[in-house]
Write an enzyme that holds these catalytic residues in place. Structure first.
Site, short mmCIF file in Angstrom:
data_model
loop_
_atom_site.label_atom_id
_atom_site.label_comp_id
_atom_site.label_asym_id
_atom_site.label_seq_id
_atom_site.Cartn_x
_atom_site.Cartn_y
_atom_site.Cartn_z
CE LYS A 32 81.50 49.92 79.84
NZ LYS A 32 82.37 48.83 79.38
N1 GLU Z 1 81.58 45.75 81.21
C1 GLU Z 1 82.46 44.65 80.27
C2 GLU Z 1 83.73 46.00 79.92
O1 GLU Z 1 83.66 46.71 80.40
C3 GLU Z 1 82.09 43.52 80.27
C4 GLU Z 1 80.87 43.61 78.35
C5 GLU Z 1 80.55 43.02 77.87
O2 GLU Z 1 81.22 41.56 78.57
O3 GLU Z 1 80.39 43.02 77.00
O4 GLU Z 1 84.84 45.08 79.65
#
Ligand code: GLU
Length: 426
Positions: A112
Site C-alpha cells: 500500500k
Molecule cells: N485499494 C483497493 C483495496 O484496498 C484495491 C487494491 C487493488 O486493486 O490493488 O483493496
C-alpha cells in the site's frame, strides 16, 4: 481477550493489526517462525520529492510505499492521497492487502502507499504533476511483475492513467506494450477492465447476498446505511438499491443525512459528483453523527476511513449486520462490543476484496492481450467472493470464533502452507 484502550483517540493502526493478527495466530497455533516473518513488513520506501505549483513555487511532498509480503505473488495494493497518510497507516493497509489476496486465492501479496496531502488544496494540473513526480520517485519500487499499484481513497482511473504513462516513459520502447499491467484500475480505453470501477462495491454486495442467502434474509425491502459515498459507498448504495433494499441514512465528510422513506442512491451519486458531498441533498433530513450511527437499519456499510466503529460508536449501532467496505473501519475495542451485541461482521479483508480481485482480472487481461465481457467478470468475481466467504465461515465454525479472526486464520493458513513448501533462503 482483547484489552480495552482509548481507541477513539488517534492511535497506531498497525498496533490494531498486530492485535488482530496475534489473536488469530494464537488460536490457530501459527508456526512461530512464520509468525515472526508475517508480523513485520518486508520493505518500506519513503520518498520526498519536489513539484512545481501553478504559481511557480516548489512544494515538497512525502510519499510512501510499504510492501508487506510477496509470498503469495507480486506486491499489490492501492495508493491514497489523504492528509492522514503516514508510515503507520500504510503499514496496516499493506498487511491487510496480504490477507485479502490469500483469502480469495489470487496470486498477489500485499502493499500500500500514498501521499500525505489533501487533494482539495490543489488544481487538477498540480495533482497530475504530483502523481507523475511520485511515480518517477518510486522508480523500480513498482513494476508489472513486482509491485502493482491501484486506486484507493481520493485516487481514481485518471491518476492510474498518469502513473501508467509516466512509468512507460521510463522503460525502453520495446518493453512498453508488455508493461501495461504496472497499475490496475486504469480507464477502460487505456487497458483497464470492465467492472473494475464498481468492483469493490460489487464484491461487498455479493458478500451481503451470500450472507442473506445463508440466513434466509430477504434483501428486497431491507434497509441499510452507508458511511462514505465515494467509489465504494456509492456503488454499494446503487447495487443494493437494484436488489430492492432501501438506503435510509448516509454520512460523509460533509455531514449526515437521513430519509426514512429511502434516499435515491442514483440521484445521490449525481449530487455528490456535482457538489463534492452528501450535504444539501434535497428531500432528506440533516442529522448529526451520533444519530447517523443510531439509525435503525438491517445493514450498516462503513465505506470511508479507518477506526469508525469504536468503543464509543459500536454501542450506538442498531443493525443486524456490518459489511465492511472500508479498510480497518472497526477498532479491536469496537469489534469486542459488536461481538457482545451479536452484530454479525463481514470483515474488510473478505468483504472489500472485490477491488483487488478485479484488479487481478485486469492484470491477467493485460498480460494476455484480452478483454473480457462484463458478465464474465461479474460471474468470476461472484465465484471468488463466495469461495472466500465459505472459507471464512468454515474457519469460524471450526475455531468457534468471530469472522474477523476466522478470516485471518484462512489467510495465515494459506501463507503458512506457502512458507512450509518453499522454506526460507538460504
Ligand atoms: N485499494 C483497493 C483495496 O484496498 C484495491 C487494491 C487493488 O486493486 O490493488 O483493496
Amino acid at each position: 481477550m482483547i484489552e480495552r484502550t482509548a481507541d477513539t483517540q488517534p492511535h497506531s493502526l498497525y498496533e490494531d493489526v498486530s492485535r488482530q493478527f496475534n489473536r488469530a495466530a494464537d488460536l490457530m497455533e501459527l508456526n512461530p517462525n512464520i509468525r515472526k516473518i508475517l508480523a513485520m513488513t518486508m520493505n518500506e520506501v519513503v520518498v520526498n520529492f519536489p513539484v512545481r505549483m501553478e504559481d511557480g513555487r516548489i512544494e515538497m511532498f512525502t510519499g510512501y510505499r510499504v510492501q508487506h509480503s510477496n509470498a503469495n505473488g507480486p506486491f499489490k495494493g492501492g495508493l491514497r492521497f489523504h492528509p492522514t497518510v503516514s508510515i503507520d497507516e500504510v503499514r496496516a493497509l499493506a498487511s491487510w492487502m496480504s490477507w485479502k489476496g490469500a483469502i480469495v486465492h489470487i496470486p498477489f501479496g500485499g502493499a500500500k502507499g500514498g501521499i500525505q496531502m489533501d487533494p482539495a488544496d490543489y488544481s487538477l494540473k498540480e495533482i497530475e504533476r504530483i502523481t507523475r513526480r511520485f511515480t518517477y520517485a518510486l522508480g523500480n519500487t513498482i513494476g508489472p511483475e513486482y509491485d502493482i499499484p491501484a486506486p484507493d481513497v481520493n485516487t481514481n482511473a485518471q491518476i492510474m492513467a498518469w502513473m501508467l504513462d509516466t512509468y512507460l516513459s521510463t522503460v525502453p520502447p520495446h518493453d512498453r506494450n508488455r508493461s501495461l499491467h504496472v497499475v490496475t484500475g486504469k480507464p477502460v480505453e487505456s487497458g483497464g477492465s470492465l467492472g473494475r470501477n464498481k468492483a469493490t462495491g460489487q464484491g461487498v454486495v455479493f458478500c451481503i447476498e451470500r450472507w442473506a442467502e445463508a440466513n434466509d434474509f430477504s434483501l428486497d425491502g431491507a434497509t441499510f446505511t452507508v458511511q462514505g459515498f465515494g467509489n465504494v459507498g456509492s456503488w454499494v448504495g446503487r447495487l443494493m438499491q437494484q436488489l430492492g433494499a432501501r438506503l435510509v441514512a448516509v454520512e460523509d465528510v460533509t455531514g449526515a443525512i437521513a430519509g426514512a422513506g429511502g434516499i435515491d442512491a442514483e440521484a445521490l451519486t449525481e449530487h455528490v459528483a456535482k457538489t463534492g458531498g452528501v450535504a444539501g441533498f434535497p428531500g432528506t433530513e440533516v442529522i448529526d453523527s451520533e444519530a447517523f450511527f443510531r439509525t435503525k437499519a438491517d445493514i450498516f456499510i462503513p465505506a470511508a476511513l479507518e477506526s469508525q466503529i469504536t468503543s464509543e460508536t459500536a454501542p450506538w449501532l442498531n443493525v443486524r449486520l456490518v459489511a465492511e467496505g472500508a479498510n480497518g473501519p472497526t477498532t479491536p475495542e469496537g469489534d469486542l462490543i459488536l461481538s457482545e451485541r451479536k452484530i454479525h461482521v463481514l470483515p474488510d479483508i473478505l468483504a472489500n476484496a472485490g477491488g483487488v480481485v478485479v484488479s487481478y482480472f485486469e492484470w491477467l487481461q493485460n498480460k494476455r492481450s484480452e478483454s473480457w465481457e462484463l458478465e464474465e467478470i461479474d460471474n468470476k468475481l461472484r465465484k471468488k467472493m463466495n469461495r472466500g466467504y465459505d472459507r471464512v465461515k468454515e474457519m469460524s465454525d471450526q475455531y468457534k470464533t468471530d469472522w474477523r479472526t476466522a478470516a485471518y486464520i484462512v489467510a495465515l493458513r494459506h501463507l503458512e502452507a506457502i512458507y512450509k513448501d518453499k522454506g526460507i533462503y538460504p
